[in-house]
Design a protein around this motif. Structure first.
Motif, PDB file in Angstrom:
ATOM      1  N   ALA A 171       5.381  -1.669  -8.534  1.00 45.49           N
ATOM      2  CA  ALA A 171       4.649  -0.829  -7.577  1.00 45.49           C
ATOM      3  C   ALA A 171       4.386   0.565  -8.142  1.00 45.49           C
ATOM      4  CB  ALA A 171       5.436  -0.734  -6.283  1.00 45.49           C
ATOM      5  N   TYR A 200      13.027   5.413  -1.705  1.00 49.57           N
ATOM      6  CA  TYR A 200      13.614   4.089  -1.464  1.00 49.57           C
ATOM      7  C   TYR A 200      15.022   4.090  -2.042  1.00 49.57           C
ATOM      8  CZ  TYR A 200       8.820   2.656  -0.579  1.00 49.57           C
ATOM      9  OH  TYR A 200       7.556   2.567  -0.070  1.00 49.57           O
ATOM     10  N   ASN A 226       2.670   2.205   6.186  1.00 53.81           N
ATOM     11  CA  ASN A 226       2.065   2.637   4.926  1.00 53.81           C
ATOM     12  C   ASN A 226       2.603   1.884   3.715  1.00 53.81           C
ATOM     13  OD1 ASN A 226       0.467   4.422   6.167  1.00 53.81           O
ATOM     14  ND2 ASN A 226       1.838   6.169   5.896  1.00 53.81           N
ATOM     15  N   ASN A 227       3.846   1.405   3.818  1.00 51.32           N
ATOM     16  CA  ASN A 227       4.458   0.769   2.661  1.00 51.32           C
ATOM     17  C   ASN A 227       4.956  -0.638   3.010  1.00 51.32           C
ATOM     18  OD1 ASN A 227       4.564   3.490   1.190  1.00 51.32           O
ATOM     19  ND2 ASN A 227       5.675   3.851   3.065  1.00 51.32           N
TER      20      ASN A 227
END
Lengths: 366, 177
Positions: free
Chosen positions: B56, B89, B7-8
């Motif tokens: 992002a 993150y 997904n990332n």
């Protein structure tokens, strides 16, 4: 209160450290031009308790008790998130019944917290009868806490691996009856906040936090949602029983004090929905999982407290005393927004604007 | 786990380029929420890595400064925790033990302001190019390191029956001589 001329047409005015909106100390330096605030600077640190240093001198179990004392109104959210961080670092999976019981305690605390903030707002407006009425309604939730958990503030419900206190079917019926009693009273309160000219005159369109500023400053909780930012950890990264429960994220885009209050009042009804679902769908089984061997590892956890996102980080070193435990409370992210909210407002509104971020000084400074 | 990474993938790939080789790992909690861990070789890479997260649309959640003394190492580390679309993150930066310096990321994330000021006053980390490097909690008049001189009440009260207080006195004498 003394004002100091800083040259030109502006004055520097100290406000605090005691009695701004709450009985907690924070010191504002307002630069005012006549009655209008032009710039806000704040000094905190009066109640710094060195709790993070204390946490690295206690074992994991004792820290559950310590973290519950970071904040009073969000006390449950702290032990909840701390336990989740420890469970993540140990790789522990908590029983299904404990997941529901954790949500139940969290939502009961959220109702009481939001009502307290709303009551203080009425008090600051000078609407004494409304203040007393909301506090009286809140007392029903305080009774629920005392009856079910044995305490009015620190519930001591969370423990590593699950929950301490099981809730009997009779108590679930009692909780449901308390909600039935509160609902019509709260609908009336919500109506007063939506229509009363005195409340609207002091809160609507004041203390503005535009959406782009809310995003830039990274504000959380009802402050973010009152500026139309969809941010709720319960939906973004669901935990405990939240993935299985139905509720809506409340959003209002007024960006003003009134908008934030409306978010809180509407959220109380969402909390009621969650409490009712928890009571009706509570699964059977054990309420606690046993602890595992402690490895050297790091983990984090986050939850949605009444004031917004709470974030915990833990690092273990193979012993039962954490090498580092760090947490960030929601108010920590919201203070800087006051600079934007108070700009160009009247000095008389400073206390109401401060209250609208539902500030907690003790937990900000730890 | 693979779903979580897929997904990332783009941002993970770029952050991996900033990290030391073999240090990147991914974890999930028991509810399936993902956490990605990156270790930057030098604080110089921080600005670039934080810039990638900024582009992002990530949000800074928290920063954690800590000593590795508990792990028997003299170094300090800082862990920066970011959130993007429900995923966390974590960027860990190892600092120079002698002279811990880290570049400010307040120009990228406005809410780093308080975190960096707290690291400066409570962890002795030097943050370069901070736009507002005032004290956060401690008064400006306090000398640097003043809290290290205080003896915790628990140590003082147990001074008669434990060795903690005496060891402290001996250590201070060594320092002074």
């Amino acid at each position: 209160m003394t004002a100091m001329n800083t040259g030109g047409s502006t004055f520097s005015m100290p406000l605090g450290p005691v009695h701004v909106a709450l009985e907690e100390p924070v010191y504002f330096h307002l630069t005012v031009e006549g009655e209008t605030i032009r710039k806000v600077d704040l000094t905190s640190g009066h109640v710094h308790r060195g709790m993070e240093a204390m946490a690295s001198q206690r074992n994991l179990t004792k820290n559950t008790t310590l973290t519950e004392r970071v904040c009073s109104l969000c006390s449950n959210s702290h032990s909840f998130t701390y336990c989740m961080a420890v469970e993540n670092v140990l790789g522990l999976d908590i029983p299904q019944r404990a997941r529901y019981l954790r949500v139940l305690a969290e939502e009961i605390k959220r109702v009481a917290s939001h009502l307290f903030n709303t009551a203080i707002q009425a008090h600051l407006i000078g609407f004494k009868s409304l203040f007393m009425h909301i506090m009286e309604v809140r007392e029903i939730m305080q009774d629920v806490k005392e009856t079910v958990y044995g305490n009015r503030m620190n519930l001591a419900q969370n423990c590593i691996g699950g929950v301490k206190c099981d809730v009997t079917p009779e108590l679930l019926v009692y909780i449901l009856s308390a909600i039935d009693k509160m609902k019509p009273m709260l609908e009336e309160i919500r109506d007063i906040y939506a229509t009363n000219s005195m409340v609207l005159g002091r809160t609507k369109g004041l203390g503005l936090l535009p959406q782009e500023d809310a995003l830039r400053l990274g504000v959380v909780g009802p402050v973010a949602r009152g500026s139309g930012l969809k941010m709720d950890v319960r939906k973004a990264s669901p935990y405990a029983a939240y993935p299985e429960l139905e509720f809506d994220v409340i959003l209002h885009s007024g960006c003003c004090i009134h908008s934030r209050t409306t978010v809180r009042l509407d959220e109380i009804f969402e909390s009621f929905r969650l409490i009712i679902q928890c009571c009706k769908r509570l699964p059977g089984g054990p309420t606690i999982a046993s602890m595992r061997q402690i490895r050297s590892a790091e983990a984090c956890a986050r939850t949605e407290a009444p004031r917004g996102e709470v974030f915990y980080y833990i690092r273990t070193n193979g012993t039962d005393i954490p090498a580092r435990l760090k947490w960030r409370v929601p108010s920590y992210m919201n203070w800087e927004a006051l600079g934007v909210m108070m700009k160009d407002c009247k000095v008389a509104d400073a206390a109401l604007i401060t209250n609208s971020i539902d500030p907690c000084v003790s937990c900000t400074e730890r | 786990m693979q779903d979580v990474i897929r997904n990332n993938a783009h941002i993970i790939k770029n952050l991996t380029l900033c990290s030391e080789t073999g240090t990147v790992h991914h974890t999930t909690d028991s509810f399936g929420n993902a956490f990605h861990w990156f270790r930057l070789g030098t604080p110089r890479h921080l600005t670039r890595a934080a810039g990638l997260l900024r582009e992002a649309g990530a949000r800074l959640c928290m920063t954690t400064a800590y000593n590795r003394r508990h792990l028997s190492e003299p170094m300090q580390e800082i862990c920066y925790h970011f959130e993007l679309a429900g995923v966390v993150y974590n960027l860990t930066v190892t600092l120079n033990g002698e002279w811990p310096v880290v570049p400010s990321i307040t120009h990228l994330f406005a809410n780093a302001d308080w975190h960096e000021r707290e690291m400066m006053e409570l962890y002795g980390v030097n943050v370069t190019d901070h736009p507002n490097p005032r004290r956060l909690f401690l008064d400006e008049e306090f000398d640097e390191g003043i809290l290290n001189q205080a003896v915790p009440l628990s140590i003082m009260m147990n001074g008669a029956c434990t060795t903690d207080l005496w060891e402290r006195v001996l250590k201070n004498r060594e320092k002074l001589s």
